[in-house]
Design a protein around this motif. Structure first.
Motif, PDB file in Angstrom:
ATOM      1  N   ILE A  55       0.617  -1.444   0.191  1.00 33.46           N
ATOM      2  CA  ILE A  55      -0.041   0.219   0.546  1.00 33.46           C
ATOM      3  C   ILE A  55       0.974   0.847   0.293  1.00 33.46           C
ATOM      4  O   ILE A  55       1.769   1.173   1.158  1.00 33.46           O
ATOM      5  CB  ILE A  55      -1.492  -0.209   1.545  1.00 33.46           C
ATOM      6  CG1 ILE A  55      -1.629  -0.963   1.047  1.00 33.46           C
ATOM      7  CG2 ILE A  55      -1.548   1.247   1.759  1.00 33.46           C
ATOM      8  CD1 ILE A  55      -2.629  -1.554   2.190  1.00 33.46           C
ATOM      9  N   GLY A  56       0.412   2.461  -0.734  1.00 34.69           N
ATOM     10  CA  GLY A  56       0.789   3.325  -0.628  1.00 34.69           C
ATOM     11  C   GLY A  56       2.450   3.084  -1.862  1.00 34.69           C
ATOM     12  O   GLY A  56       3.384   3.794  -1.997  1.00 34.69           O
ATOM     13  N   ARG A  73      -2.901   6.007  -4.348  1.00 35.62           N
ATOM     14  CA  ARG A  73      -3.555   7.255  -5.466  1.00 35.62           C
ATOM     15  C   ARG A  73      -3.140   7.124  -7.034  1.00 35.62           C
ATOM     16  O   ARG A  73      -4.198   8.366  -7.463  1.00 35.62           O
ATOM     17  CB  ARG A  73      -3.247   7.970  -4.693  1.00 35.62           C
ATOM     18  CG  ARG A  73      -3.678   7.412  -3.579  1.00 35.62           C
ATOM     19  CD  ARG A  73      -3.138   8.944  -2.603  1.00 35.62           C
ATOM     20  NE  ARG A  73      -1.505   9.779  -2.434  1.00 35.62           N
ATOM     21  CZ  ARG A  73      -1.444  10.737  -2.533  1.00 35.62           C
ATOM     22  NH1 ARG A  73      -1.521  11.296  -1.993  1.00 35.62           N
ATOM     23  NH2 ARG A  73       0.131  10.707  -2.215  1.00 35.62           N
ATOM     24  N   GLU A  74      -1.883   7.381  -7.370  1.00 39.80           N
ATOM     25  CA  GLU A  74      -1.366   6.944  -8.951  1.00 39.80           C
ATOM     26  C   GLU A  74      -1.827   5.882  -9.923  1.00 39.80           C
ATOM     27  O   GLU A  74      -1.883   4.294  -9.403  1.00 39.80           O
ATOM     28  CB  GLU A  74       0.414   7.145  -8.793  1.00 39.80           C
ATOM     29  CG  GLU A  74       0.000   8.566  -7.642  1.00 39.80           C
ATOM     30  CD  GLU A  74      -0.324   9.707  -8.312  1.00 39.80           C
ATOM     31  OE1 GLU A  74       0.475   9.476  -9.786  1.00 39.80           O
ATOM     32  OE2 GLU A  74      -0.190  10.526  -7.253  1.00 39.80           O
ATOM     33  N   PRO A  75      -2.080   5.968 -11.264  1.00 38.06           N
ATOM     34  CA  PRO A  75      -2.037   4.507 -11.956  1.00 38.06           C
ATOM     35  C   PRO A  75      -0.236   4.397 -12.346  1.00 38.06           C
ATOM     36  O   PRO A  75       0.571   4.993 -12.030  1.00 38.06           O
ATOM     37  CB  PRO A  75      -1.810   5.302 -13.720  1.00 38.06           C
ATOM     38  CG  PRO A  75      -1.303   7.586 -13.295  1.00 38.06           C
ATOM     39  CD  PRO A  75      -1.581   6.869 -11.588  1.00 38.06           C
ATOM     40  N   THR A 101      -0.893  -6.831  -9.749  1.00 34.36           N
ATOM     41  CA  THR A 101      -2.547  -6.667 -10.191  1.00 34.36           C
ATOM     42  C   THR A 101      -2.277  -5.453  -9.821  1.00 34.36           C
ATOM     43  O   THR A 101      -1.262  -4.991  -8.276  1.00 34.36           O
ATOM     44  CB  THR A 101      -3.122  -6.947  -9.120  1.00 34.36           C
ATOM     45  OG1 THR A 101      -3.548  -8.459  -9.835  1.00 34.36           O
ATOM     46  CG2 THR A 101      -4.906  -6.364  -9.367  1.00 34.36           C
ATOM     47  N   TRP A 102      -2.284  -4.254 -10.347  1.00 28.69           N
ATOM     48  CA  TRP A 102      -2.383  -1.925  -9.811  1.00 28.69           C
ATOM     49  C   TRP A 102      -3.620  -1.978  -9.549  1.00 28.69           C
ATOM     50  O   TRP A 102      -4.499  -1.964  -9.979  1.00 28.69           O
ATOM     51  CB  TRP A 102      -1.555  -2.140 -10.766  1.00 28.69           C
ATOM     52  CG  TRP A 102      -0.919  -0.539 -10.258  1.00 28.69           C
ATOM     53  CD1 TRP A 102      -1.926   0.656 -10.119  1.00 28.69           C
ATOM     54  CD2 TRP A 102       0.232  -0.340  -9.539  1.00 28.69           C
ATOM     55  NE1 TRP A 102      -0.648   1.628  -9.932  1.00 28.69           N
ATOM     56  CE2 TRP A 102       0.006   1.111  -9.116  1.00 28.69           C
ATOM     57  CE3 TRP A 102       1.328  -0.625  -9.405  1.00 28.69           C
ATOM     58  CZ2 TRP A 102       0.696   2.391  -9.101  1.00 28.69           C
ATOM     59  CZ3 TRP A 102       1.908   0.459  -8.928  1.00 28.69           C
ATOM     60  CH2 TRP A 102       2.702   1.421  -8.550  1.00 28.69           C
ATOM     61  N   LEU A 103      -4.031  -1.963  -7.951  1.00 30.30           N
ATOM     62  CA  LEU A 103      -5.068  -1.158  -7.876  1.00 30.30           C
ATOM     63  C   LEU A 103      -5.525   0.153  -7.697  1.00 30.30           C
ATOM     64  O   LEU A 103      -4.301   0.992  -6.687  1.00 30.30           O
ATOM     65  CB  LEU A 103      -6.053  -2.169  -7.108  1.00 30.30           C
ATOM     66  CG  LEU A 103      -6.190  -3.887  -6.937  1.00 30.30           C
ATOM     67  CD1 LEU A 103      -6.723  -4.769  -5.916  1.00 30.30           C
ATOM     68  CD2 LEU A 103      -6.957  -3.519  -8.174  1.00 30.30           C
ATOM     69  N   HIS A 104      -6.621   0.960  -7.805  1.00 25.91           N
ATOM     70  CA  HIS A 104      -6.407   2.408  -7.538  1.00 25.91           C
ATOM     71  C   HIS A 104      -6.879   2.559  -5.994  1.00 25.91           C
ATOM     72  O   HIS A 104      -7.599   1.703  -6.163  1.00 25.91           O
ATOM     73  CB  HIS A 104      -6.799   3.117  -8.584  1.00 25.91           C
ATOM     74  CG  HIS A 104      -6.990   4.963  -8.681  1.00 25.91           C
ATOM     75  ND1 HIS A 104      -8.398   5.673  -7.484  1.00 25.91           N
ATOM     76  CD2 HIS A 104      -6.641   6.055  -8.693  1.00 25.91           C
ATOM     77  CE1 HIS A 104      -8.609   6.459  -7.643  1.00 25.91           C
ATOM     78  NE2 HIS A 104      -6.957   6.909  -7.646  1.00 25.91           N
ATOM     79  N   ALA A 105      -6.824   3.165  -5.289  1.00 25.37           N
ATOM     80  CA  ALA A 105      -7.117   3.722  -3.766  1.00 25.37           C
ATOM     81  C   ALA A 105      -6.538   4.674  -3.274  1.00 25.37           C
ATOM     82  O   ALA A 105      -5.090   4.858  -2.985  1.00 25.37           O
ATOM     83  CB  ALA A 105      -7.326   2.385  -3.328  1.00 25.37           C
ATOM     84  N   ASP A 106      -7.364   5.785  -2.698  1.00 25.22           N
ATOM     85  CA  ASP A 106      -7.262   6.893  -1.814  1.00 25.22           C
ATOM     86  C   ASP A 106      -7.322   5.958  -0.384  1.00 25.22           C
ATOM     87  O   ASP A 106      -7.441   4.665  -0.021  1.00 25.22           O
ATOM     88  CB  ASP A 106      -6.977   7.594  -2.222  1.00 25.22           C
ATOM     89  CG  ASP A 106      -8.949   7.957  -1.990  1.00 25.22           C
ATOM     90  OD1 ASP A 106      -9.239   7.010  -1.505  1.00 25.22           O
ATOM     91  OD2 ASP A 106      -9.507   8.886  -3.219  1.00 25.22           O
TER      92      ASP A 106
END
Ligand code: NAP
Length: 244
Positions: free
Chosen positions: A10-11, A38-40, A53-58
């Motif tokens: 995460i981050g 938070r970034e692509p 796997t790249w997931l987008h989350a804030d």
């Protein structure tokens, strides 16, 4: 749910986060690796990684829940590295004097350093109760130690990391009853050459300013080697315990 092991970083766009992600992929720490940011996905050496796997989350619960739902279908987490954190931005620098204390800086710092990690643990709990063994390291900082505070300053950052430690300690106690396979570490990486430390590197001797790849290796190896003792450990990159 299938039974593949999953590492979660995460981050993942941050200095230590990206190096940790790369280390996990290169050393095949688990079957699958999930990057949360938070970034692509920004390419580089990891574009072609089939395990990634790249997931987008804030820091919002809605985004965290959606990411956890995705992970749920992949397998169970074996390692979780929470590498997010905040110290300064264009508008805010850490407070040298009490007159500099700013509610805006306090809120931003606490959201990134304290709220975000505990929200992740909250939403990951349905997976954590099912796992036989999961090691979790959360990036903290020695300046969060109340015992070790000899210099003062950096009110918001220090307090956000002290509060993080209290939340992690409380979670470790609960997990010892409800998610017995989980071990939590509050990890101090040492001063590491990233955007976060850049403005404060001037007086750091070169042998005390660590490269991100060195820190990632220490973080991942110490996390994996840690004993599943249901306790919270507050340790540095050298595996030395830090006073609370
Ligand atoms: N560098 C050091 O010397 C040092 C020393 C002691 C402790 N630490 C701790 O180590 C951790 C990693 O630091 P770093 O040096 O790698 O910093 P960094 O390069 O600035 O990366 C931090 C990452 O945290 C995420 N983040 C920042 N603000 C956020 C917010 N408001 N909400 C959600 N996510 C946010 C971002 O990840 P995404 O862009 O992927 O979302 C960002 O890239 C932090 O917890 C820091 O406190 C660092």
């Amino acid at each position: 749910m299938n039974n593949q092991s999953v590492s979660i970083v995460i981050g993942a766009s941050g200095g230590i986060g990206m190096a940790t992600l790369q280390y996990c992929l290169q050393h095949k720490v688990s079957d699958l690796v999930v990057a949360i940011s938070r970034e692509p996905q920004n390419g580089m050496a990891i574009d072609q990684e089939p395990a990634l796997t790249w997931l987008h989350a804030d820091a919002t619960e809605e985004k965290i829940k959606a990411a956890v739902n995705h992970i749920k279908n992949m397998g169970l987490p074996s390692e979780i590295f929470i590498c997010s954190g905040f110290l300064h931005d264009e508008k805010n620098t850490p407070e040298k004097r009490i007159e500099n204390f700013s509610p805006d800086l306090w809120a931003k710092t606490t959201e990134a350093n304290t709220l975000l990690p505990i929200l992740w643990l909250k939403h990951l709990m349905p997976l954590l109760v099912k796992t036989d063994a999961c090691k979790i390291s959360v990036l903290s900082a020695r300046v969060g130690s109340i015992d070790d505070n000899h210099l003062g300053g950096w009110y918001s950052y220090r307090a956000s990391k002290s509060a993080l430690n209290m939340l992690l300690k409380t979670a470790a106690i609960e997990f010892s009853r409800r998610a017995k396979g989980v071990k939590i570490i509050s990890f101090h990486p040492g001063t590491t050459d990233t955007g976060l430390s850049k403005p404060f590197q001037k007086n750091v001797p070169s042998d005390k300013l660590f490269d991100v790849n060195f820190v990632a290796q220490r973080l991942v190896d110490l996390t994996r080697e840690s004993k599943s003792d249901n306790m919270l450990s507050f340790i540095d990159w050298d595996n030395k315990p830090i006073k609370w």
